[in-house]
Motif scaffolding. Sequence first.
Motif, PDB file in Angstrom:
ATOM      1  N   ALA A   1       0.825  -1.217   0.000  1.00 30.44           N
ATOM      2  CA  ALA A   1       0.000   0.000   0.000  1.00 30.44           C
ATOM      3  C   ALA A   1       0.855   1.262   0.000  1.00 30.44           C
ATOM      4  O   ALA A   1       0.555   2.227  -0.698  1.00 30.44           O
ATOM      5  CB  ALA A   1      -0.924  -0.009   1.217  1.00 30.44           C
ATOM      6  N   TYR A   2       1.899   1.246   0.790  1.00 27.47           N
ATOM      7  CA  TYR A   2       2.699   2.458   0.938  1.00 27.47           C
ATOM      8  C   TYR A   2       3.893   2.462  -0.014  1.00 27.47           C
ATOM      9  O   TYR A   2       4.563   1.460  -0.210  1.00 27.47           O
ATOM     10  CB  TYR A   2       3.220   2.591   2.369  1.00 27.47           C
ATOM     11  CG  TYR A   2       2.249   3.265   3.314  1.00 27.47           C
ATOM     12  CD1 TYR A   2       2.119   4.650   3.336  1.00 27.47           C
ATOM     13  CD2 TYR A   2       1.459   2.511   4.172  1.00 27.47           C
ATOM     14  CE1 TYR A   2       1.231   5.270   4.200  1.00 27.47           C
ATOM     15  CE2 TYR A   2       0.572   3.128   5.046  1.00 27.47           C
ATOM     16  CZ  TYR A   2       0.458   4.508   5.050  1.00 27.47           C
ATOM     17  OH  TYR A   2      -0.427   5.117   5.908  1.00 27.47           O
TER      18      TYR A   2
ATOM     19  N   ASN B   1       2.723   7.892  -1.267  1.00 30.59           N
ATOM     20  CA  ASN B   1       1.625   7.702  -0.312  1.00 30.59           C
ATOM     21  C   ASN B   1       2.047   8.026   1.115  1.00 30.59           C
ATOM     22  O   ASN B   1       1.257   8.543   1.907  1.00 30.59           O
ATOM     23  CB  ASN B   1       1.110   6.258  -0.378  1.00 30.59           C
ATOM     24  CG  ASN B   1       0.311   6.001  -1.643  1.00 30.59           C
ATOM     25  OD1 ASN B   1      -0.250   6.921  -2.219  1.00 30.59           O
ATOM     26  ND2 ASN B   1       0.273   4.745  -2.071  1.00 30.59           N
ATOM     27  N   PHE B   2       3.288   7.720   1.427  1.00 27.92           N
ATOM     28  CA  PHE B   2       3.795   8.026   2.753  1.00 27.92           C
ATOM     29  C   PHE B   2       3.828   9.537   2.965  1.00 27.92           C
ATOM     30  O   PHE B   2       3.449  10.040   4.026  1.00 27.92           O
ATOM     31  CB  PHE B   2       5.197   7.433   2.938  1.00 27.92           C
ATOM     32  CG  PHE B   2       5.812   7.726   4.268  1.00 27.92           C
ATOM     33  CD1 PHE B   2       5.356   7.118   5.425  1.00 27.92           C
ATOM     34  CD2 PHE B   2       6.864   8.633   4.370  1.00 27.92           C
ATOM     35  CE1 PHE B   2       5.923   7.391   6.655  1.00 27.92           C
ATOM     36  CE2 PHE B   2       7.440   8.911   5.601  1.00 27.92           C
ATOM     37  CZ  PHE B   2       6.969   8.291   6.744  1.00 27.92           C
TER      38      PHE B   2
ATOM     39  N   VAL C   1      -3.760  11.411   5.285  1.00 33.29           N
ATOM     40  CA  VAL C   1      -4.612  10.557   4.451  1.00 33.29           C
ATOM     41  C   VAL C   1      -3.875   9.263   4.145  1.00 33.29           C
ATOM     42  O   VAL C   1      -2.763   9.278   3.612  1.00 33.29           O
ATOM     43  CB  VAL C   1      -4.996  11.257   3.133  1.00 33.29           C
ATOM     44  CG1 VAL C   1      -5.872  10.334   2.283  1.00 33.29           C
ATOM     45  CG2 VAL C   1      -5.711  12.571   3.413  1.00 33.29           C
ATOM     46  N   ALA C   2      -4.504   8.121   4.474  1.00 35.34           N
ATOM     47  CA  ALA C   2      -3.909   6.814   4.217  1.00 35.34           C
ATOM     48  C   ALA C   2      -3.998   6.478   2.728  1.00 35.34           C
ATOM     49  O   ALA C   2      -4.766   7.100   1.987  1.00 35.34           O
ATOM     50  CB  ALA C   2      -4.621   5.755   5.046  1.00 35.34           C
TER      51      ALA C   2
ATOM     52  N   LEU D   1      13.763  11.203   6.165  1.00 36.84           N
ATOM     53  CA  LEU D   1      12.945  10.441   7.110  1.00 36.84           C
ATOM     54  C   LEU D   1      12.707   9.027   6.586  1.00 36.84           C
ATOM     55  O   LEU D   1      12.813   8.043   7.339  1.00 36.84           O
ATOM     56  CB  LEU D   1      11.613  11.158   7.336  1.00 36.84           C
ATOM     57  CG  LEU D   1      10.597  10.429   8.220  1.00 36.84           C
ATOM     58  CD1 LEU D   1      11.169  10.180   9.614  1.00 36.84           C
ATOM     59  CD2 LEU D   1       9.302  11.223   8.309  1.00 36.84           C
ATOM     60  N   VAL D   2      12.381   8.895   5.313  1.00 45.80           N
ATOM     61  CA  VAL D   2      12.177   7.576   4.708  1.00 45.80           C
ATOM     62  C   VAL D   2      13.454   6.748   4.813  1.00 45.80           C
ATOM     63  O   VAL D   2      13.417   5.562   5.173  1.00 45.80           O
ATOM     64  CB  VAL D   2      11.737   7.710   3.239  1.00 45.80           C
ATOM     65  CG1 VAL D   2      11.738   6.337   2.553  1.00 45.80           C
ATOM     66  CG2 VAL D   2      10.348   8.336   3.154  1.00 45.80           C
ATOM     67  N   ASP D   3      14.592   7.377   4.526  1.00 47.33           N
ATOM     68  CA  ASP D   3      15.870   6.655   4.620  1.00 47.33           C
ATOM     69  C   ASP D   3      16.107   6.160   6.045  1.00 47.33           C
ATOM     70  O   ASP D   3      16.599   5.044   6.252  1.00 47.33           O
ATOM     71  CB  ASP D   3      17.022   7.573   4.193  1.00 47.33           C
ATOM     72  CG  ASP D   3      17.056   7.801   2.693  1.00 47.33           C
ATOM     73  OD1 ASP D   3      16.430   7.014   1.962  1.00 47.33           O
ATOM     74  OD2 ASP D   3      17.689   8.780   2.267  1.00 47.33           O
ATOM     75  N   HIS D   4      15.749   6.989   7.036  1.00 44.81           N
ATOM     76  CA  HIS D   4      15.936   6.580   8.434  1.00 44.81           C
ATOM     77  C   HIS D   4      15.069   5.373   8.765  1.00 44.81           C
ATOM     78  O   HIS D   4      15.539   4.425   9.398  1.00 44.81           O
ATOM     79  CB  HIS D   4      15.597   7.738   9.365  1.00 44.81           C
ATOM     80  CG  HIS D   4      15.676   7.373  10.814  1.00 44.81           C
ATOM     81  ND1 HIS D   4      16.870   7.072  11.451  1.00 44.81           N
ATOM     82  CD2 HIS D   4      14.698   7.223  11.757  1.00 44.81           C
ATOM     83  CE1 HIS D   4      16.622   6.763  12.716  1.00 44.81           C
ATOM     84  NE2 HIS D   4      15.325   6.849  12.933  1.00 44.81           N
ATOM     85  N   LEU D   5      13.816   5.394   8.315  1.00 38.46           N
ATOM     86  CA  LEU D   5      12.920   4.264   8.587  1.00 38.46           C
ATOM     87  C   LEU D   5      13.422   2.993   7.905  1.00 38.46           C
ATOM     88  O   LEU D   5      13.259   1.888   8.438  1.00 38.46           O
ATOM     89  CB  LEU D   5      11.508   4.599   8.116  1.00 38.46           C
ATOM     90  CG  LEU D   5      10.832   5.782   8.813  1.00 38.46           C
ATOM     91  CD1 LEU D   5       9.454   6.028   8.211  1.00 38.46           C
ATOM     92  CD2 LEU D   5      10.718   5.541  10.315  1.00 38.46           C
TER      93      LEU D   5
END
Length: 344
Positions: free
Chosen positions: A80-81, A85-86, A94-95, A118-122
Amino acid sequence: MRCKLILMLLIGLPIHAETPGAALFLRGEGAEIAIGGGDVRLPATRFACAGCHGADAKGRTEGGTVFPSVRWSDLTASGAYDTKNFSRAVTEGVAPDGRILAQSMPRFRLGPGVLAALVDHLKTLDGNDRAGITATQIHVAESGNAALDSGFAAAIGIFNAQGGAFGRQIVTTGERGALDLAAFERDHVARIGAACLAAAIAAIRHDGYESVRLSGRVDDDVLYRLRGAGLLADPEAEAVLHAGVPDVAPMTTGLVHYGCIDQLGPVATDLVRDGNHVTLTVPDRAALGWAAASERSADAMRGFALGMLLGRAALSAGRKVTLAELAETASMLPVIPEIVRLAP
């Protein structure tokens, strides 16, 4: 007269080679929160992602509210993500399926570079679960401050000699993925200092003084605390509060000095020798006689505090601990200062 201090200090800690994504996730740095349709914005430092989802991003349940895992592997597991979308979920609430996320999920305002970080950290959290921690060691990156590092080394030496935690010793290393001593100091020194200052002010009130002299660089927060405690700043008062870097100029004998161990400690022996009474607020008492106050700098005492708190966190976090869990455990350990009084 030679005065030996009975002391041990406090600590906490963070993660090595911190990126903008980690700073945003752990402390909300680099972004704002939109409230009321975006008309009002507040610093995101009050709404850090880790506060709800945990420093390890694995999620948690508090007060009946479920905060899901936001590790990238978990977000993308169902397909989904993706990054687009993230971004919509983080900035608009909004999901991917169009569902409006709960208001407990802040709406962030941040630049595309920060979002990518932030995405890279996750994405890195899954791979970093065991980085810096082996079956026998917990790795810590030195701060580069020689005095701070020497105090830290003294504290972990005591911790290791007492058996460490679950078979692990704390060691310093230059490898990536270690806990970062400099980053911890930045994140936690204010928390420790605030608790020690509050304890010093409480001791002044307990001893019956109505006003204090001020020593060191004093900010508005200190003056606010003094007013709240009903204490006046009086340059002629008998009680002296060391609220910043100590003023080492000679002071009249017969005064009573109050302050945190890392600020007042380095001059405490000299003050007592000159006929003054000294009341130190100490975050913890664990290592007896580690330092005679006049022979250790404030940075060394602070480093010692970091080492002792890291040991406490390692014991509290359990056997199967990750760096993130260790950092979060340290940040949750209470700072409850004690009083040490020295007399001439």
